[in-house]
Design an enzyme around this catalytic site. Structure first.
Site, mmCIF file in Angstrom:
data_model
loop_
_atom_site.group_PDB
_atom_site.id
_atom_site.type_symbol
_atom_site.label_atom_id
_atom_site.label_comp_id
_atom_site.label_asym_id
_atom_site.label_seq_id
_atom_site.Cartn_x
_atom_site.Cartn_y
_atom_site.Cartn_z
ATOM 1 N N HIS A 132 0.821 -1.048 0.123
ATOM 2 C CA HIS A 132 0.097 0.014 0.053
ATOM 3 C C HIS A 132 0.759 1.303 0.025
ATOM 4 O O HIS A 132 1.540 1.840 1.213
ATOM 5 C CB HIS A 132 -0.776 0.093 1.439
ATOM 6 C CG HIS A 132 -1.948 1.014 1.267
ATOM 7 N ND1 HIS A 132 -2.182 2.066 0.412
ATOM 8 C CD2 HIS A 132 -3.097 1.180 2.196
ATOM 9 C CE1 HIS A 132 -3.204 2.718 0.694
ATOM 10 N NE2 HIS A 132 -3.886 2.041 1.733
ATOM 11 N N HIS A 164 -2.770 6.959 -0.887
ATOM 12 C CA HIS A 164 -3.809 7.318 -0.167
ATOM 13 C C HIS A 164 -3.039 8.262 1.192
ATOM 14 O O HIS A 164 -3.995 8.322 2.274
ATOM 15 C CB HIS A 164 -4.888 6.393 0.250
ATOM 16 C CG HIS A 164 -5.403 5.505 -0.869
ATOM 17 N ND1 HIS A 164 -6.315 4.655 -0.793
ATOM 18 C CD2 HIS A 164 -5.419 5.989 -2.092
ATOM 19 C CE1 HIS A 164 -6.516 4.320 -1.846
ATOM 20 N NE2 HIS A 164 -6.016 5.092 -2.917
ATOM 21 N N TYR A 189 -0.816 7.310 3.218
ATOM 22 C CA TYR A 189 -0.263 6.694 4.290
ATOM 23 C C TYR A 189 1.475 6.592 4.348
ATOM 24 O O TYR A 189 1.860 7.311 3.435
ATOM 25 C CB TYR A 189 -0.873 5.488 4.344
ATOM 26 C CG TYR A 189 -2.475 5.302 4.643
ATOM 27 C CD1 TYR A 189 -2.731 5.914 5.975
ATOM 28 C CD2 TYR A 189 -3.456 5.309 3.663
ATOM 29 C CE1 TYR A 189 -4.128 6.126 6.220
ATOM 30 C CE2 TYR A 189 -4.648 5.442 3.858
ATOM 31 C CZ TYR A 189 -5.124 5.847 5.071
ATOM 32 O OH TYR A 189 -6.510 6.165 5.304
HETATM 33 C C1 FMN Z 1 -14.773 1.695 3.562
HETATM 34 C C2 FMN Z 1 -13.325 1.865 2.482
HETATM 35 C C3 FMN Z 1 -12.253 1.454 3.173
HETATM 36 C C4 FMN Z 1 -11.169 1.629 2.172
HETATM 37 N N1 FMN Z 1 -9.980 1.096 2.683
HETATM 38 C C5 FMN Z 1 -8.878 0.784 1.891
HETATM 39 C C6 FMN Z 1 -7.735 0.294 2.439
HETATM 40 O O1 FMN Z 1 -7.668 -0.423 3.478
HETATM 41 N N2 FMN Z 1 -6.646 0.269 1.281
HETATM 42 C C7 FMN Z 1 -6.686 0.913 -0.027
HETATM 43 O O2 FMN Z 1 -5.734 0.859 -0.378
HETATM 44 N N3 FMN Z 1 -7.737 1.531 -0.268
HETATM 45 C C8 FMN Z 1 -8.908 1.604 0.696
HETATM 46 N N4 FMN Z 1 -10.066 2.104 0.084
HETATM 47 C C9 FMN Z 1 -10.029 2.587 -1.241
HETATM 48 C C10 FMN Z 1 -10.489 1.588 -2.236
HETATM 49 O O3 FMN Z 1 -9.523 0.588 -2.305
HETATM 50 C C11 FMN Z 1 -10.908 2.381 -3.585
HETATM 51 O O4 FMN Z 1 -9.830 2.662 -3.990
HETATM 52 C C12 FMN Z 1 -12.041 3.264 -3.483
HETATM 53 O O5 FMN Z 1 -13.064 2.830 -2.734
HETATM 54 C C13 FMN Z 1 -12.644 3.639 -4.838
HETATM 55 O O6 FMN Z 1 -13.054 2.591 -5.411
HETATM 56 P P1 FMN Z 1 -14.843 2.834 -5.826
HETATM 57 O O7 FMN Z 1 -15.341 4.174 -6.205
HETATM 58 O O8 FMN Z 1 -15.125 1.679 -6.621
HETATM 59 O O9 FMN Z 1 -15.398 2.670 -4.209
HETATM 60 C C14 FMN Z 1 -11.199 2.299 0.896
HETATM 61 C C15 FMN Z 1 -12.396 2.533 0.481
HETATM 62 C C16 FMN Z 1 -13.356 2.598 1.249
HETATM 63 C C17 FMN Z 1 -14.751 3.091 0.696
#
Ligand code: FMN
Length: 401
Positions: free
Chosen positions: A192, A195, A197
């Protein structure tokens, strides 16, 4: 079961590649390209994966499908959300085994996402109540709020910048966690680096204010990520390692003055590493800015985003996965037009455990409830979203369609 119109124009690609075409990477044969995006769900009470996680991931498994686990802590200092699973203790490794077995029993492939939140943490999550660690001593801006274990939100505290000599130990934690993930039965890991981190805190010039060999130039800011990738590859082999980046995502203040330049710099280094190893990583996973435009009906950065993603896609010599704001139509277009090999879906997969089947049938989707994204109930908002069909029918239809 109701009949759905699954002949929308974007699926009518005679003999061409679609979201439902198989994809092969090294040892993995995916039967389609709809990937479960990594998502923190805060259900692993006290950091230990449990039966609720096994049920959640099993529900989202399809034969030949690909799942990426929620962000999983690589060490005791890596936490910044309540009840996130870890992968550094024997108890955690053993507990993950049950989750992975449930996924494999349904025929899916699963990677573990290796996570260290860096400064996006709080002393309540840190051993001995210490300050969180980062590339910098600058805290996140007030507009960002941390979710504390009691469900309340608060300000992020001032982090402690890692000294140069402390960094190799963190790199080692990534390597050991990757080895642990394979011991737990995972098919591979995703690093990862996105975002805002820890790894992103080194990559972005809006955060990284270091004056040592980890700060300043692109070469220096990419150094930590590349050291982590090298260490993980040395532990488990390149073909089991994916990398996630988000050069254009400003989540957690992760702003860079030149997102495209940064993305290309990372990619150049990953390409060089692949050449040196004579082997490819499993994939590069890039989050696109549309992710943070949620709630907006108009999205005006379409062209800018397409330009960025296409340039990154063109530059990377390997499998390219996109994430962020995709629905069936956009995912289909990305694959059909060659902008991505794989597409990961987040929020739609939370509320639609049978998302792959629903996409195949072009069936209506359940709406997600944001309020239960990060709560601890093992069922509500987690494993209770309805399926289209009952019992084994979902698996049978997935295999047939
Ligand atoms: C509840 C939630 C938790 C997430 N946790 C992570 C995570 O642990 N690691 C990560 O790389 N992205 C995380 N994301 C981002 C998602 O992997 C994804 O890239 C993001 O939701 C955009 O895709 P979507 O528009 O299909 O939801 C999270 C997103 C959501 C909504």
């Amino acid at each position: 079961m109701a009949e759905y119109n699954n002949s929308s124009s974007t699926t009518q690609v005679q003999g061409g590649t679609t979201l439902f075409s198989p994809y092969k990477i090294a040892n993995f044969n995916f039967s389609h390209r709809v990937v479960l995006a990594p998502m923190t769900r805060c259900r692993a009470l006290n950091g230990i994966p449990n039966a609720a996680l096994a049920e959640y991931y099993s529900q989202r498994s399809t034969p030949g499908g690909f799942l990426i686990s929620e962000g999983t802590s690589i060490s005791p200092t890596a936490y910044g959300f309540p009840h996130v699973p870890g992968i550094y203790s024997e108890e955690q490794v053993k507990a993950w085994r049950n989750v992975v077995d449930a996924v494999h029993a349904k025929g899916s492939i699963i990677f573990c996402q290796l996570w260290h939140v860096g400064r996006a943490s709080h002393s309540v999550y840190q051993p001995g109540g210490a300050a969180p660690i980062s590339s910098t001593a600058k805290p996140l801006l007030e507009k960002w709020r941390i979710l504390r274990p009691d469900g309340s939100y608060g300000a992020y505290p001032e982090p402690r910048a890692l000294t140069t000599s402390e960094i190799p130990e963190i790199v080692h934690h990534y390597r050991q966690s990757a080895i642990n993930a394979i011991r737990a039965g995972f098919d591979g890991v995703e690093i990862h680096g996105a975002h805002g981190y820890l790894i992103d805190q080194f990559l972005k010039d809006g955060i990284n204010d270091r004056t040592d060999e980890y700060g300043g130039s692109l070469e220096n800011r990419c150094r930590f990520l590349i050291q982590v990738v090298r260490a993980v590859v040395s532990g488990i082999g390149a073909e089991r390692v994916g990398v996630r980046i988000s050069p254009a995502i400003d989540h957690n203040d992760a702003i860079d003055s030149d997102p495209l330049g940064l993305g290309l710099a990372v990619i150049e280094r990953l390409n060089n590493l692949q050449k040196e190893l004579g082997r490819k990583l499993t994939y590069l996973h890039v989050t696109q800015p549309r992710y943070t435009a949620y709630g907006k009906t108009e999205y005006d950065k379409e062209e800018e985003e397409a330009h960025l993603m296409r340039n990154l896609r063109k530059a990377y010599e390997g499998t390219f996965m996109c994430s962020g704001g995709f629905n069936r139509k956009l995912g289909m277009e990305a694959v059909v037009q060659g902008d991505a090999d794989l597409v990961s879906f987040g929020r739609l997969f939370i509320s639609n455990p049978d998302l792959v089947l629903r996409f195949k049938l072009n069936a209506p989707l359940n709406k997600y409830n944001r309020k239960t994204f990060y709560t601890q109930d093992p069922v509500i908002g987690y494993t209770d979203y309805p399926f289209l069909t009952k019992g084994n029918q979902t698996q049978e239809l997935n295999a047939r369609l």
